[in-house]
Design a protein around this motif. Structure first.
Motif, PDB file in Angstrom:
ATOM      1  N   LYS A 172       0.825  -1.204   0.000  1.00 28.49           N
ATOM      2  CA  LYS A 172       0.000   0.000   0.000  1.00 28.49           C
ATOM      3  C   LYS A 172       0.861   1.256   0.000  1.00 28.49           C
ATOM      4  O   LYS A 172       0.573   2.210  -0.733  1.00 28.49           O
ATOM      5  CB  LYS A 172      -0.930  -0.001   1.213  1.00 28.49           C
ATOM      6  CG  LYS A 172      -2.049  -1.024   1.127  1.00 28.49           C
ATOM      7  CD  LYS A 172      -3.003  -0.903   2.307  1.00 28.49           C
ATOM      8  CE  LYS A 172      -4.139  -1.906   2.198  1.00 28.49           C
ATOM      9  NZ  LYS A 172      -5.080  -1.815   3.349  1.00 28.49           N
ATOM     10  N   SER A 173       1.901   1.264   0.827  1.00 27.53           N
ATOM     11  CA  SER A 173       2.800   2.422   0.841  1.00 27.53           C
ATOM     12  C   SER A 173       3.511   2.553  -0.499  1.00 27.53           C
ATOM     13  O   SER A 173       3.698   3.664  -1.010  1.00 27.53           O
ATOM     14  CB  SER A 173       3.828   2.269   1.965  1.00 27.53           C
ATOM     15  OG  SER A 173       3.215   2.333   3.231  1.00 27.53           O
ATOM     16  N   GLN A 190       2.512   1.511  -3.512  1.00 33.77           N
ATOM     17  CA  GLN A 190       1.617   1.955  -4.586  1.00 33.77           C
ATOM     18  C   GLN A 190       1.383   3.458  -4.526  1.00 33.77           C
ATOM     19  O   GLN A 190       1.330   4.124  -5.554  1.00 33.77           O
ATOM     20  CB  GLN A 190       0.288   1.203  -4.481  1.00 33.77           C
ATOM     21  CG  GLN A 190       0.374  -0.257  -4.886  1.00 33.77           C
ATOM     22  CD  GLN A 190      -0.935  -0.985  -4.708  1.00 33.77           C
ATOM     23  OE1 GLN A 190      -1.848  -0.496  -4.048  1.00 33.77           O
ATOM     24  NE2 GLN A 190      -1.044  -2.178  -5.276  1.00 33.77           N
ATOM     25  N   LYS A 191       1.246   3.979  -3.335  1.00 37.58           N
ATOM     26  CA  LYS A 191       0.973   5.408  -3.184  1.00 37.58           C
ATOM     27  C   LYS A 191       2.205   6.250  -3.472  1.00 37.58           C
ATOM     28  O   LYS A 191       2.120   7.327  -4.059  1.00 37.58           O
ATOM     29  CB  LYS A 191       0.482   5.691  -1.762  1.00 37.58           C
ATOM     30  CG  LYS A 191       0.088   7.148  -1.531  1.00 37.58           C
ATOM     31  CD  LYS A 191      -0.503   7.326  -0.151  1.00 37.58           C
ATOM     32  CE  LYS A 191      -0.914   8.774   0.090  1.00 37.58           C
ATOM     33  NZ  LYS A 191      -1.513   8.956   1.435  1.00 37.58           N
ATOM     34  N   ARG A 230       3.141  13.227   1.989  1.00 44.14           N
ATOM     35  CA  ARG A 230       1.921  12.418   1.962  1.00 44.14           C
ATOM     36  C   ARG A 230       2.146  11.043   2.576  1.00 44.14           C
ATOM     37  O   ARG A 230       1.221  10.437   3.125  1.00 44.14           O
ATOM     38  CB  ARG A 230       1.429  12.265   0.528  1.00 44.14           C
ATOM     39  CG  ARG A 230       0.745  13.509  -0.033  1.00 44.14           C
ATOM     40  CD  ARG A 230       0.309  13.269  -1.468  1.00 44.14           C
ATOM     41  NE  ARG A 230      -0.373  14.440  -2.037  1.00 44.14           N
ATOM     42  CZ  ARG A 230      -0.755  14.534  -3.296  1.00 44.14           C
ATOM     43  NH1 ARG A 230      -0.517  13.516  -4.139  1.00 44.14           N
ATOM     44  NH2 ARG A 230      -1.367  15.620  -3.743  1.00 44.14           N
ATOM     45  N   ALA A 231       3.357  10.540   2.484  1.00 44.26           N
ATOM     46  CA  ALA A 231       3.691   9.233   3.063  1.00 44.26           C
ATOM     47  C   ALA A 231       4.029   9.347   4.543  1.00 44.26           C
ATOM     48  O   ALA A 231       4.462   8.371   5.160  1.00 44.26           O
ATOM     49  CB  ALA A 231       4.864   8.607   2.308  1.00 44.26           C
ATOM     50  N   SER A 244      -0.806   3.100   4.105  1.00 38.44           N
ATOM     51  CA  SER A 244       0.047   3.680   3.068  1.00 38.44           C
ATOM     52  C   SER A 244       0.998   4.696   3.682  1.00 38.44           C
ATOM     53  O   SER A 244       1.613   5.478   2.976  1.00 38.44           O
ATOM     54  CB  SER A 244      -0.815   4.361   1.999  1.00 38.44           C
ATOM     55  OG  SER A 244      -1.625   5.378   2.584  1.00 38.44           O
TER      56      SER A 244
END
Length: 461
Positions: free
Chosen positions: A165-166, A168-169, A197-198, A417
């Motif tokens: 998830k992390s 992909q983002k 954003r992460a 994420s």
């Protein structure tokens, strides 16, 4: 020979330890996740795999795969023998008349028992990509084909899957911005947005971008070099607090009492992490003991006892309502010293950093340890839920001031994420990340390795 998961190396066990290890494996057989490699991954698969064009790299992969297959077969044979011997022992203890009837009706019991045991195995999913990627990560760290283990291969696959998830983002946006052209100031600005954003944090983001901008001022940087340079800076940032401690890996020291306190707020996976650490200790050949010192939360002691049973680790507890946590630790230290235990794991009450009485209780536990075991190696590990992002960082900052923290365990990376919070913990809280959890499984917790974490986070496969 057993694989020490703390030190990430194979070690020899004494005869007494070997006996303990066999008992542990037999008692917890239903919970063990045996590893296996699919037969479909053969030499032809490796010959056609991307990224293995060089003869040296191809040979490394073939040697590693052959050795792992042999290692897997040895593990399977070991469990097969255990099941067979257990069945024979049970049959030999039957009365003579029942034994005769049992032989007539169940001549194939050993086979049935073995089949039941084999059904508990779990395969590494997506073996083709996972094996190739894991091989590249291990080889990049200078590992030889005869030095890697099934446990390492299994963990890397879990880590890569857990950070999906992390990845992909973060990675999708990163690769789109990088493209194939040389880096520009505009690309660096876009990278700043992705890092924030992460939940990488302002400090980490500024440090990384300043390094990139300085590099751009000196020379033209193409996309490939830019990505390599980014990975290098991320690793440096994550490694800085670890190197400052002088210990790259946190492992119990033989010949002395090691006491690890697990602290944190409720709901971050603290008790589960303790159970998984107990599992790692037993699998790695260490003797362990658990102190159930979270006497405030309902059912906390029962939860710890369940983990103790699964791990084959004794639990010292006091089931009295609102029992004194320090008294539990007092008893646990006495038991650990009497038994010569390597590692004492202490589950403390989930607490908010703003609750003075609970923080004072933690200080009381520290005073008990200092008085009863002044020579013990004490670690205070904060368990953080990565999905909490910047809230988790604020917890780390507050706990570090009042709980004498020596490290952090980051959990639940597979459900968020916000994997970048690891960067914020290292850069702003200045705390070494010691373990990370990337799944719900009993083997989904491992010692932290910055190179593997960054490669999993930025994997293109």
């Amino acid at each position: 020979m057993v694989y020490d998961e703390f030190k990430r190396t194979n070690i020899e066990l004494s005869d007494e330890k070997k006996s303990d290890q066999e008992v542990y494996i037999e008692n917890d057989e239903a919970n063990l996740e045996s590893l296996s490699l699919k037969e479909s991954v053969n030499d032809q698969t490796l010959d056609n795999a991307g990224g293995l064009e060089e003869d040296e790299s191809l040979q490394w992969a073939k040697e590693a795969f052959a050795r792992l297959k042999k290692q897997q077969q040895e593990k399977n044979d070991f469990h097969t023998n255990l099941a067979f011997e257990k069945n024979l022992t049970e049959k030999s203890s039957l009365p003579q008349n029942l034994k005769a009837a049992d032989n007539l009706q169940n001549e194939d019991i050993p086979t049935t028992s073995l089949n039941s045991n084999q059904s508990t195995k779990s395969e590494i999913s997506d073996v083709d990509n996972a094996f190739i990627w894991s091989k590249e990560v291990l080889r990049a760290q200078g590992r030889k084909a005869d030095e890697i283990s099934l446990e390492e291969l299994d963990w890397l696959g879990r880590l890569r899957k857990g950070l999906e998830k992390s990845r992909q983002k973060f990675v999708t946006g990163l690769l789109e911005n990088l493209g194939d052209d040389p880096l520009t100031p505009e690309v660096v600005d876009d990278l700043e947005t992705l890092l924030l954003r992460a939940d990488a944090g302002v400090t980490a983001t500024d440090e990384i971008l300043d390094a990139l901008r300085s590099r751009l001022n000196e020379e033209v940087v193409d996309a490939t070099e830019g990505l390599r340079f980014l990975k290098e800076k991320l690793c440096d940032l994550l490694d800085a607090p670890i190197k400052s401690t002088g210990n790259d890996l946190l492992a119990p020291e033989k010949g002395t009492l090691n006491i690890w306190l697990l602290v944190g707020v409720n709901g971050v996976g603290k008790t589960t992490t303790l159970g998984k650490l107990a599992q790692i200790a037993k699998r790695s050949g260490y003797s362990a003991l658990i102190a159930a010192a979270d006497t405030f939360r309902a059912a906390a002691v029962e939860q710890v006892k369940i983990w103790g049973e699964r791990s084959g680790v004794q639990v010292v507890s006091n089931s009295t309502t609102n029992a004194d946590p320090a008294a539990v630790v007092f008893d646990a230290i006495g038991a650990a010293k009497a038994k010569g235990v390597d590692l004492l794991l202490v589950d403390t009450a989930g607490r908010l950093q703003t609750k003075h009485n609970l923080m004072e209780e933690l200080q009381k536990i520290r005073r008990i340890i200092q008085r009863l075991a002044p020579n013990a190696r004490v670690e205070s590990l904060l368990v953080l839920d990565s999905s909490q992002g910047q809230n988790g960082l604020r917890q780390a900052m507050a706990f570090s001031k009042s709980a004498n923290l020596t490290g952090v365990v980051i959990t639940k990376l597979d459900g968020t994420s916000r994997g970048g919070v690891a960067l914020a913990v290292a850069s702003e809280a200045k705390l070494p990340i010691r373990f990370i959890g990337a799944g719900e499984g009993i083997r989904d917790l491992r010692p932290f390795n910055s190179f593997e974490f960054v490669e999993a986070l930025l994997s293109k496969r």
